[in-house]
Design an enzyme around this catalytic site. Structure first.
Site, PDB file in Angstrom:
ATOM      1  N   LYS A  21      44.891  60.005  54.719  1.00 41.38           N
ATOM      2  CA  LYS A  21      46.357  60.157  53.746  1.00 41.38           C
ATOM      3  C   LYS A  21      45.689  59.865  52.336  1.00 41.38           C
ATOM      4  O   LYS A  21      46.042  60.887  51.532  1.00 41.38           O
ATOM      5  CB  LYS A  21      47.022  58.770  53.960  1.00 41.38           C
ATOM      6  CG  LYS A  21      48.381  58.903  53.383  1.00 41.38           C
ATOM      7  CD  LYS A  21      49.669  58.294  54.157  1.00 41.38           C
ATOM      8  CE  LYS A  21      49.552  56.840  53.947  1.00 41.38           C
ATOM      9  NZ  LYS A  21      49.714  56.346  52.486  1.00 41.38           N
ATOM     10  N   ARG A  26      45.090  63.167  47.175  1.00 42.82           N
ATOM     11  CA  ARG A  26      44.064  63.299  46.028  1.00 42.82           C
ATOM     12  C   ARG A  26      43.527  64.810  45.918  1.00 42.82           C
ATOM     13  O   ARG A  26      43.650  65.306  44.776  1.00 42.82           O
ATOM     14  CB  ARG A  26      42.813  62.312  45.906  1.00 42.82           C
ATOM     15  CG  ARG A  26      43.333  60.953  45.698  1.00 42.82           C
ATOM     16  CD  ARG A  26      42.282  60.034  46.131  1.00 42.82           C
ATOM     17  NE  ARG A  26      42.317  58.626  45.651  1.00 42.82           N
ATOM     18  CZ  ARG A  26      43.498  57.724  46.208  1.00 42.82           C
ATOM     19  NH1 ARG A  26      44.036  58.056  47.219  1.00 42.82           N
ATOM     20  NH2 ARG A  26      43.471  56.612  45.617  1.00 42.82           N
ATOM     21  N   ARG A 121      59.374  49.050  45.334  1.00 42.11           N
ATOM     22  CA  ARG A 121      58.103  48.645  45.139  1.00 42.11           C
ATOM     23  C   ARG A 121      57.619  48.575  43.537  1.00 42.11           C
ATOM     24  O   ARG A 121      58.102  49.060  42.777  1.00 42.11           O
ATOM     25  CB  ARG A 121      57.231  49.688  45.956  1.00 42.11           C
ATOM     26  CG  ARG A 121      57.681  49.706  47.389  1.00 42.11           C
ATOM     27  CD  ARG A 121      56.676  50.403  48.029  1.00 42.11           C
ATOM     28  NE  ARG A 121      55.389  50.100  48.232  1.00 42.11           N
ATOM     29  CZ  ARG A 121      54.317  50.649  48.900  1.00 42.11           C
ATOM     30  NH1 ARG A 121      54.585  51.891  49.273  1.00 42.11           N
ATOM     31  NH2 ARG A 121      52.927  50.634  48.772  1.00 42.11           N
ATOM     32  N   SER A 166      43.725  47.400  43.371  1.00 39.38           N
ATOM     33  CA  SER A 166      44.633  48.353  43.826  1.00 39.38           C
ATOM     34  C   SER A 166      44.085  49.759  43.623  1.00 39.38           C
ATOM     35  O   SER A 166      43.906  50.012  42.205  1.00 39.38           O
ATOM     36  CB  SER A 166      46.049  48.435  43.261  1.00 39.38           C
ATOM     37  OG  SER A 166      46.537  49.731  43.375  1.00 39.38           O
ATOM     38  N   ASP A 314      45.341  48.159  54.746  1.00 45.70           N
ATOM     39  CA  ASP A 314      46.421  48.922  55.663  1.00 45.70           C
ATOM     40  C   ASP A 314      46.309  48.575  57.213  1.00 45.70           C
ATOM     41  O   ASP A 314      47.086  48.739  57.787  1.00 45.70           O
ATOM     42  CB  ASP A 314      46.480  50.391  55.413  1.00 45.70           C
ATOM     43  CG  ASP A 314      46.791  50.612  54.044  1.00 45.70           C
ATOM     44  OD1 ASP A 314      47.541  49.934  53.366  1.00 45.70           O
ATOM     45  OD2 ASP A 314      46.521  52.061  53.636  1.00 45.70           O
ATOM     46  N   ARG A 387      53.409  51.734  59.713  1.00 46.30           N
ATOM     47  CA  ARG A 387      52.455  51.016  60.347  1.00 46.30           C
ATOM     48  C   ARG A 387      52.678  49.931  61.096  1.00 46.30           C
ATOM     49  O   ARG A 387      52.097  49.155  61.905  1.00 46.30           O
ATOM     50  CB  ARG A 387      51.361  50.505  59.332  1.00 46.30           C
ATOM     51  CG  ARG A 387      50.707  51.499  58.315  1.00 46.30           C
ATOM     52  CD  ARG A 387      49.435  51.103  57.586  1.00 46.30           C
ATOM     53  NE  ARG A 387      48.966  52.313  56.709  1.00 46.30           N
ATOM     54  CZ  ARG A 387      48.461  53.474  57.025  1.00 46.30           C
ATOM     55  NH1 ARG A 387      48.181  53.596  58.389  1.00 46.30           N
ATOM     56  NH2 ARG A 387      48.122  54.293  56.264  1.00 46.30           N
TER      57      ARG A 387
HETATM   58  C1  S3P Z   1      46.263  53.688  48.605  1.00 46.90           C
HETATM   59  C2  S3P Z   1      45.697  52.499  48.300  1.00 46.90           C
HETATM   60  C3  S3P Z   1      46.300  51.212  48.715  1.00 46.90           C
HETATM   61  C4  S3P Z   1      46.771  51.667  50.326  1.00 46.90           C
HETATM   62  C5  S3P Z   1      47.691  52.757  50.288  1.00 46.90           C
HETATM   63  C6  S3P Z   1      46.788  53.911  49.837  1.00 46.90           C
HETATM   64  C7  S3P Z   1      45.692  54.859  48.158  1.00 46.90           C
HETATM   65  O1  S3P Z   1      47.192  50.818  48.012  1.00 46.90           O
HETATM   66  O2  S3P Z   1      47.444  50.302  50.652  1.00 46.90           O
HETATM   67  O3  S3P Z   1      48.336  53.074  51.671  1.00 46.90           O
HETATM   68  O4  S3P Z   1      45.518  56.235  48.573  1.00 46.90           O
HETATM   69  O5  S3P Z   1      45.014  54.763  46.909  1.00 46.90           O
HETATM   70  P1  S3P Z   1      46.888  49.846  46.794  1.00 46.90           P
HETATM   71  O6  S3P Z   1      46.332  50.633  45.850  1.00 46.90           O
HETATM   72  O7  S3P Z   1      48.375  49.386  46.262  1.00 46.90           O
HETATM   73  O8  S3P Z   1      46.071  48.755  47.422  1.00 46.90           O
END
Ligand code: S3P
Length: 428
Positions: A21, A26, A121, A166, A314, A387
């Site tokens: 995902k 990206r 969020r 993050s 995740d 999830r």
């Molecule tokens: C992701 C980063 C994570 C992850 C999300 C996908 C990403 O979140 O939990 O499902 O694609 O960069 P955070 O960056 O908020 O930790």
């Protein structure tokens, strides 16, 4: 849609895991702001990634989504057009946060909005650094959540020390850095997934990383690429957990991404005594992939904390299920980020496990699970969190009584073929 899960007598066979995902998002975004054509294979046709496609289509990018290949006709760094309506990110936090970095550098105003979950969020984590870069971004309701209004314009390079690890925050700031007047750096407490750094380099950006700091130079010439998306280890995680705990199981998961910033679940399984083998390890589009072989195993509890957390954030809901079938205690700490995912996953995991009779205590930054006690079937509220729906499906496979997963179609966010794949590997 509710789904009823019955006890499994074993999982056997081979699965191709759908595309990652994070990497699928990206590839669309970077392809859209590159010159020339980008072709993506094994793109994840989940609802979140489809939201990313439609946002860029709304900004004038031509994207053909055929099942075998997604083709993007990139418009270059400065070629996006003002959208006629607000951009709908659906349920996708990744779309919201990454696209905000790109929109901050555009010469038009845009509004980002999404579903009820996305409107709860936290977005302050991206508003703060983007304001520091000189962007004009605000939460329309003043609650630091979406809807967000972004009036793009000239940006300054900054060195941002993020209070949270993050990848979404890091990526947002790095993408804004493409439009800045000097280099942009992001330092995070613990390294988060580095797909942005790897893939943007592949498109021609100058990105360097040292320890937990990533640096990007502005105004690169990004050129379209061919991207083969690895299978998503976060989706593989459900079958890894299920095959380990269901007796009489042996499965092969093909083409799974094992980037070291994402492979925490493999390290946890090893620490718990699980049998998991890697074969055919190789690199695809700059990302490490392999086939995984998993067999039913006797597991014991472990401690999951610190630098491991971002590498499996995740997967924690399904790791919590796994821990219920391990001897002794499993402690999950430093995972307060779980509270701000698609649901508050400390609460929703604990609620579901308690309903199934597990011995679990929710804590402020994780949970403690005392394993070895059999679970019983229950009605599980997925809280519209994909999830949670998939993790409790795995738990349901171990229960003598049926388990009902409410709103199980939420799995379509990241794994549209999840229940078909379950049927495919279930022993008759
Ligand atoms: C992701 C980063 C994570 C992850 C999300 C996908 C990403 O979140 O939990 O499902 O694609 O960069 P955070 O960056 O908020 O930790």
């Amino acid at each position: 849609m509710d789904i009823t899960i019955k006890k499994s007598t074993g999982l056997r066979g081979e699965l191709e895991i759908p595309g990652d995902k994070s990497i699928s998002h990206r590839a669309i975004m970077f392809g859209a702001i590159s010159e020339g054509t980008t072709e993506i294979t094994n793109f994840l046709q989940g609802a979140d990634c489809l939201s990313t496609i439609s946002c860029f289509q709304s900004m004038g990018v031509s994207i053909e989504n055929r099942t075998d290949c997604v083709t993007i006709h990139g418009v270059g760094l400065h070629g996006l057009q003002a959208p006629a309506h607000s951009l709908d990110v659906g349920n996708s936090g990744t779309t919201t946060r990454l696209i905000s970095g790109i929109l901050a550098g555009q010469s038009f105003t845009s509004v980002i909005n999404g579903d009820a979950s996305i409107q709860k969020r936290p977005m302050k984590r991206i508003i703060t650094p983007l304001l520091q870069m000189g962007a004009n971004i605000r939460s329309i309701k003043g609650n630091d959540c979406a809807p967000l209004e972004i009036c793009g314009g000239p940006l300054h390079g900054i060195h941002y020390s993020s209070p949270v690890s993050s990848a979404q925050v890091k990526s947002c700031v790095l993408l804004a850095g493409l439009y800045a007047d000097s280099a942009t750096l992001v330092t995070e407490p613990v390294l988060s997934r580095n797909h942005t750094e790897l893939m943007l380099s592949g498109f021609g950006a100058q990105v360097t990383s040292e320890h937990t700091t990533a640096k990007i130079e502005p105004n690169p010439r990004l050129i379209g690429q061919k991207i083969a998306v690895p299978g998503d280890i976060s989706s593989a995680a459900y079958w890894i957990a299920a095959a380990l705990i269901i007796p009489n199981s042996e499965i092969v998961l093909k083409n799974v991404g094992i980037n070291p910033t994402r492979d925490g679940i493999l390290r946890v399984v090893q620490a718990m005594g699980g049998t998991i083998l890697q074969e055919n390890v190789h690199t695809v589009s700059g990302e490490l992939v392999c086939d995984l072989i998993i067999r039913s195993s006797t597991l014991h509890g472990t401690v999951i904390s610190g630098e491991l957390i971002p590498t499996l954030i995740d997967e924690i809901p399904v790791i919590a299920v796994l821990a219920c079938f391990a001897d002794g205690e499993t402690v999950i700490r430093d995972a307060q980020e779980l509270k701000v995912k698609e649901s508050n996953r400390i609460d929703t995991v604990a609620e579901g496990l308690l309903a199934m009779g597990a011995d679990v205590t929710a804590t402020d930054d994780g949970m403690i699970i005392r394993g070895g006690k059999p679970l019983h079937g229950a009605v599980i509220d997925s809280h519209l969190d994909h999830r949670i729906a998939m993790s409790f499906t795995v738990a349901g496979l171990m229960c003598d009584e049926p388990t009902t997963i409410q709103n199980a179609d939420s799995v379509d966010i990241s794994y549209p073929g999840f229940f078909d794949n379950l049927k495919r590997i279930s022993c008759a």
